[in-house]
Design an enzyme around this catalytic site. Sequence first.
Site, PDB file in Angstrom:
ATOM      1  N   ASP A  69       0.808  -1.224   0.000  1.00 56.94           N
ATOM      2  CA  ASP A  69       0.000   0.000   0.000  1.00 56.94           C
ATOM      3  C   ASP A  69       0.839   1.272   0.000  1.00 56.94           C
ATOM      4  O   ASP A  69       0.299   2.381   0.070  1.00 56.94           O
ATOM      5  CB  ASP A  69      -0.926   0.018   1.223  1.00 56.94           C
ATOM      6  CG  ASP A  69      -2.138  -0.877   1.050  1.00 56.94           C
ATOM      7  OD1 ASP A  69      -2.433  -1.263  -0.097  1.00 56.94           O
ATOM      8  OD2 ASP A  69      -2.791  -1.188   2.062  1.00 56.94           O
ATOM      9  N   ARG A  94       0.499  -1.585   7.736  1.00 59.46           N
ATOM     10  CA  ARG A  94       1.017  -0.383   7.082  1.00 59.46           C
ATOM     11  C   ARG A  94       1.986   0.406   7.972  1.00 59.46           C
ATOM     12  O   ARG A  94       2.486   1.455   7.550  1.00 59.46           O
ATOM     13  CB  ARG A  94      -0.136   0.523   6.643  1.00 59.46           C
ATOM     14  CG  ARG A  94      -1.103  -0.128   5.663  1.00 59.46           C
ATOM     15  CD  ARG A  94      -2.021   0.902   5.007  1.00 59.46           C
ATOM     16  NE  ARG A  94      -1.260   1.814   4.149  1.00 59.46           N
ATOM     17  CZ  ARG A  94      -1.811   2.845   3.503  1.00 59.46           C
ATOM     18  NH1 ARG A  94      -3.101   3.096   3.641  1.00 59.46           N
ATOM     19  NH2 ARG A  94      -1.067   3.622   2.729  1.00 59.46           N
ATOM     20  N   ARG A 139      -9.872   5.708  10.818  1.00 62.34           N
ATOM     21  CA  ARG A 139      -8.419   5.609  10.855  1.00 62.34           C
ATOM     22  C   ARG A 139      -7.807   6.649  11.796  1.00 62.34           C
ATOM     23  O   ARG A 139      -7.355   6.321  12.885  1.00 62.34           O
ATOM     24  CB  ARG A 139      -7.847   5.753   9.444  1.00 62.34           C
ATOM     25  CG  ARG A 139      -8.297   4.678   8.458  1.00 62.34           C
ATOM     26  CD  ARG A 139      -7.755   3.302   8.798  1.00 62.34           C
ATOM     27  NE  ARG A 139      -8.112   2.296   7.805  1.00 62.34           N
ATOM     28  CZ  ARG A 139      -7.420   2.057   6.698  1.00 62.34           C
ATOM     29  NH1 ARG A 139      -6.338   2.756   6.430  1.00 62.34           N
ATOM     30  NH2 ARG A 139      -7.816   1.124   5.855  1.00 62.34           N
ATOM     31  N   HIS A 168     -11.337   7.024   4.722  1.00 63.41           N
ATOM     32  CA  HIS A 168     -10.479   8.209   4.804  1.00 63.41           C
ATOM     33  C   HIS A 168     -11.268   9.407   4.283  1.00 63.41           C
ATOM     34  O   HIS A 168     -12.092   9.272   3.374  1.00 63.41           O
ATOM     35  CB  HIS A 168      -9.237   8.060   3.922  1.00 63.41           C
ATOM     36  CG  HIS A 168      -8.097   7.327   4.549  1.00 63.41           C
ATOM     37  ND1 HIS A 168      -7.184   6.607   3.806  1.00 63.41           N
ATOM     38  CD2 HIS A 168      -7.687   7.217   5.844  1.00 63.41           C
ATOM     39  CE1 HIS A 168      -6.279   6.084   4.613  1.00 63.41           C
ATOM     40  NE2 HIS A 168      -6.566   6.440   5.853  1.00 63.41           N
ATOM     41  N   CYS A 262      -5.234   9.324  -3.381  1.00 67.68           N
ATOM     42  CA  CYS A 262      -4.474   8.394  -2.548  1.00 67.68           C
ATOM     43  C   CYS A 262      -3.028   8.257  -3.040  1.00 67.68           C
ATOM     44  O   CYS A 262      -2.109   8.080  -2.237  1.00 67.68           O
ATOM     45  CB  CYS A 262      -5.138   7.021  -2.537  1.00 67.68           C
ATOM     46  SG  CYS A 262      -6.660   6.930  -1.578  1.00 67.68           S
TER      47      CYS A 262
END
Length: 269
Positions: A69, A94, A139, A168, A262
């Site tokens: 990612d 992550r 998140r 997000h 992103c």
Amino acid sequence: MSPRTATPRHYLMCRPAHFTVDYSINPWMDPAKPTDTGTALAQWDQLHALFQRLGHTVELIEPLPGLPDMVFAANGATTLDGRVLGARFRHPERAAEGPAYADWFRERGWRVRDAEQVNEGEGDLLVAGDRILAGTGFRTEAAAHAEAAEFLGREVVTLRLVDPRYYHLDTALAVLSDTEVMYYPPAFDAASRAVLERLYPDALLAGADDARVFGLNAVSDGANVVLPEAAVGLAERLRERGFTPVGVDLTELLRAGGAVKCCTLELRR
């Protein structure tokens, strides 16, 4: 309507050399469905070349094995006035991305702060003129908003996300200019919708079909708005407001829950 003016931007991106979906931390990710790294690379290359054709400067960070990612550079940090608030990821899969991005900035002389609270960079902290619109709910922790305000020196407006598909802020809202945004109202709780209505009474509101294809995961330079090509309704409404929508195909990366924004971290010296 006055003509829109594009402003050259400075971006950081990361090639999806190790892209795959081998874990699931959002509703878009399904490890049982095969991904194609070659397709992801080809689609990303088109986005990278498009930014350069539009006159923007793009720097690259080296993709690291085991971090599929890392292509989603927007999550790696938030930058403003030469300062960098590093990311601190919620999920262990992550976690190593945060230090990797922080190291990149330190090596280039930026003032970096390692976050004490969980924040996922420009995924949830969007600079909009004199304020930062800050997402929470899935998140980034609400406590990180105060940390961002203190370090980055801007008013931070908290917005709570309630739909796990839009985990997000940058999947549910895009900054079009210092004073304009577009967003998908059902992604937010009632209090946050009221805040957005007060701050941006003329905001462009997206429908479910455009939100579902990540049409709000877009990047604007003040005139050109780069967004997923499947968001045809949103593109038409942007034209009506004097913007030039530029569609791209990032469907392979959408398998991991990401699109244009992103992949794009803005560098603000």
